[in-house]
Design a protein around this motif. Structure first.
Motif, PDB file in Angstrom:
ATOM      1  N   GLY A 260     -14.704   7.536  -8.256  1.00 49.92           N
ATOM      2  CA  GLY A 260     -14.323   8.724  -7.501  1.00 49.92           C
ATOM      3  C   GLY A 260     -15.509   9.416  -6.875  1.00 49.92           C
ATOM      4  N   TYR A 261     -16.596   9.463  -7.614  1.00 46.52           N
ATOM      5  CA  TYR A 261     -17.795  10.138  -7.114  1.00 46.52           C
ATOM      6  C   TYR A 261     -18.428   9.412  -5.936  1.00 46.52           C
ATOM      7  CZ  TYR A 261     -22.909  10.404  -7.035  1.00 46.52           C
ATOM      8  OH  TYR A 261     -24.215  10.432  -6.634  1.00 46.52           O
TER       9      TYR A 261
ATOM     10  N   PHE B 148     -17.013  -2.220  -1.803  1.00 46.31           N
ATOM     11  CA  PHE B 148     -15.582  -2.440  -1.595  1.00 46.31           C
ATOM     12  C   PHE B 148     -15.046  -1.531  -0.483  1.00 46.31           C
ATOM     13  CE2 PHE B 148     -11.133  -1.390  -2.843  1.00 46.31           C
ATOM     14  CZ  PHE B 148     -10.573  -2.649  -2.674  1.00 46.31           C
ATOM     15  N   THR B 149     -15.467  -0.268  -0.490  1.00 46.38           N
ATOM     16  CA  THR B 149     -15.012   0.689   0.525  1.00 46.38           C
ATOM     17  C   THR B 149     -15.508   0.303   1.908  1.00 46.38           C
ATOM     18  OG1 THR B 149     -15.000   2.454  -1.136  1.00 46.38           O
ATOM     19  CG2 THR B 149     -14.981   3.123   1.180  1.00 46.38           C
ATOM     20  N   GLY B 150     -16.757  -0.141   2.002  1.00 44.17           N
ATOM     21  CA  GLY B 150     -17.292  -0.564   3.297  1.00 44.17           C
ATOM     22  C   GLY B 150     -16.544  -1.763   3.858  1.00 44.17           C
TER      23      GLY B 150
ATOM     24  N   LEU C  64     -10.431   6.069   0.168  1.00 45.12           N
ATOM     25  CA  LEU C  64     -10.255   7.384  -0.432  1.00 45.12           C
ATOM     26  C   LEU C  64      -9.025   7.429  -1.334  1.00 45.12           C
ATOM     27  CD1 LEU C  64     -11.168   9.778   2.517  1.00 45.12           C
ATOM     28  CD2 LEU C  64     -12.484   9.312   0.453  1.00 45.12           C
ATOM     29  N   TYR C  65      -7.927   6.814  -0.886  1.00 44.67           N
ATOM     30  CA  TYR C  65      -6.727   6.753  -1.738  1.00 44.67           C
ATOM     31  C   TYR C  65      -7.034   6.018  -3.043  1.00 44.67           C
ATOM     32  CZ  TYR C  65      -3.587   8.570   1.883  1.00 44.67           C
ATOM     33  OH  TYR C  65      -2.958   9.379   2.797  1.00 44.67           O
ATOM     34  N   THR C  66      -7.802   4.939  -2.935  1.00 47.18           N
ATOM     35  CA  THR C  66      -8.171   4.177  -4.127  1.00 47.18           C
ATOM     36  C   THR C  66      -9.030   5.012  -5.069  1.00 47.18           C
ATOM     37  OG1 THR C  66      -8.104   2.103  -2.868  1.00 47.18           O
ATOM     38  CG2 THR C  66      -9.303   2.081  -4.960  1.00 47.18           C
TER      39      THR C  66
ATOM     40  N   THR D 154      -8.002   6.269  -8.782  1.00 45.22           N
ATOM     41  CA  THR D 154      -8.853   5.909  -9.919  1.00 45.22           C
ATOM     42  C   THR D 154      -9.210   7.142 -10.745  1.00 45.22           C
ATOM     43  OG1 THR D 154      -9.783   4.090  -8.612  1.00 45.22           O
ATOM     44  CG2 THR D 154     -10.980   4.731 -10.594  1.00 45.22           C
ATOM     45  N   MET D 155      -9.461   8.269 -10.083  1.00 43.99           N
ATOM     46  CA  MET D 155      -9.730   9.507 -10.807  1.00 43.99           C
ATOM     47  C   MET D 155      -8.523   9.944 -11.634  1.00 43.99           C
ATOM     48  SD  MET D 155     -12.842  10.444 -10.459  1.00 43.99           S
ATOM     49  CE  MET D 155     -12.619  11.998 -11.293  1.00 43.99           C
ATOM     50  N   LEU D 156      -7.328   9.745 -11.100  1.00 41.93           N
ATOM     51  CA  LEU D 156      -6.123  10.084 -11.861  1.00 41.93           C
ATOM     52  C   LEU D 156      -5.999   9.205 -13.102  1.00 41.93           C
ATOM     53  CD1 LEU D 156      -3.515  10.631  -8.987  1.00 41.93           C
ATOM     54  CD2 LEU D 156      -4.569  12.366 -10.446  1.00 41.93           C
TER      55      LEU D 156
END
Length: 398
Positions: free
Chosen positions: A223-224, A350-352, A365-367, A371-373
């Motif tokens: 998340g961070y 992974f995000t890139g 961002l959704y991922t 993940t934070m949840l």
């Protein structure tokens, strides 16, 4: 010894250290990423990989820091880290070679570990040896202040300098910061082995609690790192918010500056685990707000929620380490940092890749938010065992 001027100098050295190694050496990459992508051949996937390599350097440094106990060696590594932070910042502006960038980002990560873990520990050590309260919150304000400094600098420089010159200006700022960060932190004094350790009894948590919290901290790392790395590029790509990404990064930094102090107060009032759960849930919301509705208000609110929680989460885990292992907190933090660090390596890469494939950062961002949840649920499960607050006798014996 109770010299208020000396105490102020040491605390200032701790803050400036984090402004340099975190704010400049690590986080300057975030507001400068859009300019680098626009003015060089750096793509979104390569940008993600460079971020991942930076966090790999931090992870390696954190593992090394966790096994070092010699104060004099820690002091040398702290000072090497300050110099490395300035050198690697300059290096980013000296080349357009992806492999050289990767080397500089790796060593910037090492310098960050030296400043964040070793430097902060040295400041705390000095404070405690001189009968001062460990001002962890004051020290960690340097993270947010460094982010805010870079945001303001980049916003001012964007219309005047190209990406390369901006790295050089930040290098000059970092070189100035290095001087008091170096001079105002005294060299550690030799202390006979065993001093103070006799009164410190470790109270390790149970194995299941440890696994749950370690997995939750991995989720916190995911998340961070997504927002911390890509927030400027993310916001700049939102409809109607072009050029506002640096503003979001500035707000994020300003919110991060007092967050360690604020979450410490929350933890004292409601308990450490409750504070961790609340911070994780708020961060999940903050990550998602910019893509729910691309408006300036929601984006800035998301930046406040994110900035106001990510430093707090780290400090709450540090507090947990001190409670479970007062004589050797590195034992706990070593495990936590490895978990957090692996997430920081995997998630930006992974995000890139997702950004290259989908054309935007929304899926990333959704991922990260999801993940934070998951991490919040893991913390709730850990809390339900009540091992985190009152370790069992069996756990203490281990």
């Amino acid at each position: 010894m109770n010299d208020p001027i000396q105490r102020c100098k040491v605390l200032t050295a701790g803050v400036l250290n984090l402004i340099l190694v975190m704010g400049i050496a690590r986080f300057a990459y975030t507001p400068l990423l859009p300019a680098m992508q626009e003015q060089t051949d750096l793509g979104a996937a390569e940008g993600g990989w460079l971020a991942a390599i930076n966090y790999l350097g931090y992870l390696v440094g954190a593992v090394v820091a966790s096994v070092i106990s010699d104060l004099e060696l820690k002091d040398r590594l702290y000072r090497i880290g300050l110099v490395a932070a300035v050198v690697t910042t300059a290096g980013m502006g000296l080349t357009e070679n992806l492999w050289l960038w990767a080397i500089f980002r790796f060593f910037a990560g090492l310098s960050c570990a030296a400043g964040m873990l070793i430097g902060s520990g040295l400041v705390l050590n000095w404070l405690m040896r001189n009968n001062h309260r460990g001002e962890l919150g004051i020290q960690f304000s340097g993270v947010g202040l460094g982010m805010a400094l870079c945001a303001v600098a980049v916003e001012v420089m964007n219309t005047v300098f190209d990406w390369r010159e901006q790295w050089f200006v930040l290098t000059a700022i970092g070189a100035l910061i290095l001087i008091p960060a170096w001079v105002w932190l005294p060299r550690p004094e030799s202390i006979p082995s065993g001093v103070n350790r006799k009164t410190m009894e470790d109270s390790p948590p149970g194995a299941i609690f440890m696994r749950l919290v370690t997995a939750a901290y991995f989720c916190a790392g995911v998340g961070y790192v997504v927002s911390a790395t890509f927030i400027v590029a993310i916001v700049d790509e939102l409809p109607g918010l072009e050029g506002k990404g640096v503003w979001a990064f500035l707000v994020m930094g300003l919110a991060a500056a007092p967050s360690a102090i604020l979450w410490d107060l929350v933890a004292r009032r409601f308990g450490n685990m409750n504070a961790l759960i609340a911070a994780s849930l708020l961060q999940a919301v903050g990550i998602l707000l910019p893509v729910i509705e691309p408006s300036l208000m929601l984006t800035m609110l998301g930046a406040i929620l994110f900035g106001g929680t990510f430093v707090g989460i780290v400090c709450l885990v540090l507090t947990m380490a001190g409670r479970f292992y007062p004589s050797r907190p590195a034992k706990f933090m070593g495990k936590m940092t490895i978990s957090f660090g692996i997430a920081q390596i995997v998630a930006p890469a992974f995000t890139g890749i997702l950004r290259e494939h989908n054309g935007d950062y929304a899926v990333g961002l959704y991922t990260a938010s999801a993940t934070m949840l998951v991490g919040s649920v893991l913390l709730l499960m850990a809390k339900s065992r009540e091992v985190g607050e009152t370790p069992t006798p069996e756990a203490v014996k281990r």
